[in-house]
Design an enzyme around this catalytic site. Structure first.
Site: not given
Length: 378
Positions: A202, A262
């Protein structure tokens, strides 16, 4: 006939009793994709730190090293292979075809995990080793500065890494403020640290990035602002060429979610199958275009992660008003239960979204777009 599994994965990540972050956000999705997953917990906490109140135990370097030693002694870490021919030869290799490493508390514990990666890679050079270098986010370190050089040393063993933009800046000592600095950071990871596959999971969509991205990778909603989107960038290379870069923007959902990185990293590993190339899953959109194995894996990970976040957001929106209060640090400090209710309602809906994880539910497909000319200097 019994169903064949996709392989065996060694997962070394944090663990929480309640909720879905760390290994709790990674193991079930990988199992849904058909993998056997063996788990090493680097911490054992009550819940994630976003609740404000949390606690538990952190694994020490000695504890991790002993655990790895016992696994090896019992033949759980390495397996014996017999080569036939003129002479019978026994040799040992890593029992795992895949491994994923997430949050590790402290430099000494991280060094023990790095040493294991070195051993596994030496025994099996084909090991697909995904390293998520959990250092921090939004300009703030989550770990001690002593972890940084150990992560840098561990990069050489990785097949894939999935840092966010801040972690890329820390690892490469490069502020990413324009296309030139983005190129520099990727060069450092590929050339100096020899990482073949890099995913910047990101990166905020700033004006310079939006102007540089391929048109097909940019947001189609012209009424939205850059702050409403994040970009994901993948870069794959080999010894014979510069890297192939892909990118895609995805819309941000309002509010705070934990465990997203995750989950995303696990899905990248679960869908990553090294090969010269694979047909695009969006063949109707891309025609005969081929995508790299990394871009293929990232597209599936992006699509499933966004679908699960949407499911979680919709669930949170339907909660009683007392459980969906906006973030207010002053009010949260005076009334800790306020934050607890909000966090509890935003735990990832993994069980409810298992059809998404298995690919049995239709989701919007975020195809990674080739970034032609990325390496062309002005």
């Amino acid at each position: 006939m019994p169903q064949q599994t996709a392989g065996r994965i060694l997962s070394i990540q944090s663990h929480v009793t309640f909720g879905y972050v760390g290994g709790k956000a990674a193991v079930f999705p990988l199992q849904c994709l058909g993998y056997d997953v063996d788990v090493v917990n680097t911490v054992n906490f009550s819940n994630h730190s976003g609740y404000g109140r949390f606690g538990g135990a952190r694994a020490t370097a000695a504890e991790l090293a002993k655990l790895f030693e016992l696994m090896e002694q019992n033949g759980l870490l390495l397996c014996e292979r017999l080569l036939t021919g003129r002479h019978m030869i026994y040799w040992w290799m890593s029992r795992y075809a895949h491994s994923i490493v997430g949050y590790v508390p402290g430099a000494e514990a991280l060094a023990a995990v790095k040493d294991l990666a070195s051993k596994m890679k030496q025994k099996n050079p084909e090991l697909i080793y995904l390293l998520d270098p959990v250092l921090g986010d939004a300009g703030r370190l989550y770990v001690s500065p002593e972890c940084i050089p150990i992560y840098r040393e561990a990069l050489q063993y990785s097949s894939v890494i999935t840092p966010n933009w801040f972690e890329v800046e820390v690892l490469t000592d490069t502020r990413i403020t324009d296309l030139a600095s983005l190129r520099k950071a990727l060069r450092v990871l590929h050339e100096d640290y020899h990482v073949p596959n890099v995913v910047i999971s990101s990166i905020p969509l700033k004006a310079w990035l939006r102007a540089a991205l391929p048109p097909a990778a940019q947001p189609t909603d012209t009424d939205s602002t850059d702050a409403d989107f994040l970009a994901c960038i993948s870069s794959s290379t080999d010894a014979a060429s510069t890297s192939t870069v892909h990118a895609r923007c995805v819309p941000c959902l309002p509010g705070y979610f934990s465990g997203v990185g995750d989950l995303f990293s696990a899905l990248v590993l679960g869908h990553f199958q090294p090969a010269p190339s694979v047909p695009s899953s969006a063949s109707a959109e891309a025609g005969a275009e081929q995508e790299t194995p990394l871009a293929h894996a990232v597209a599936h990970a992006l699509s499933k992660t966004h679908a699960l976040l949407t499911l979680t957001h919709e669930h949170a929106a339907g909660l009683p008003e007392a459980d969906r209060l906006p973030t207010d640090e002053e009010l949260d400090a005076r009334e800790p239960e306020r934050k607890v209710r909000r966090m509890r309602g935003r735990e990832l809906r993994l069980i409810q979204g298992q059809d998404v994880l298995r690919g049995a539910a239709g989701t919007e497909y975020f195809r990674m777009v080739p970034w032609g000319g990325f390496w062309d200097e002005p």
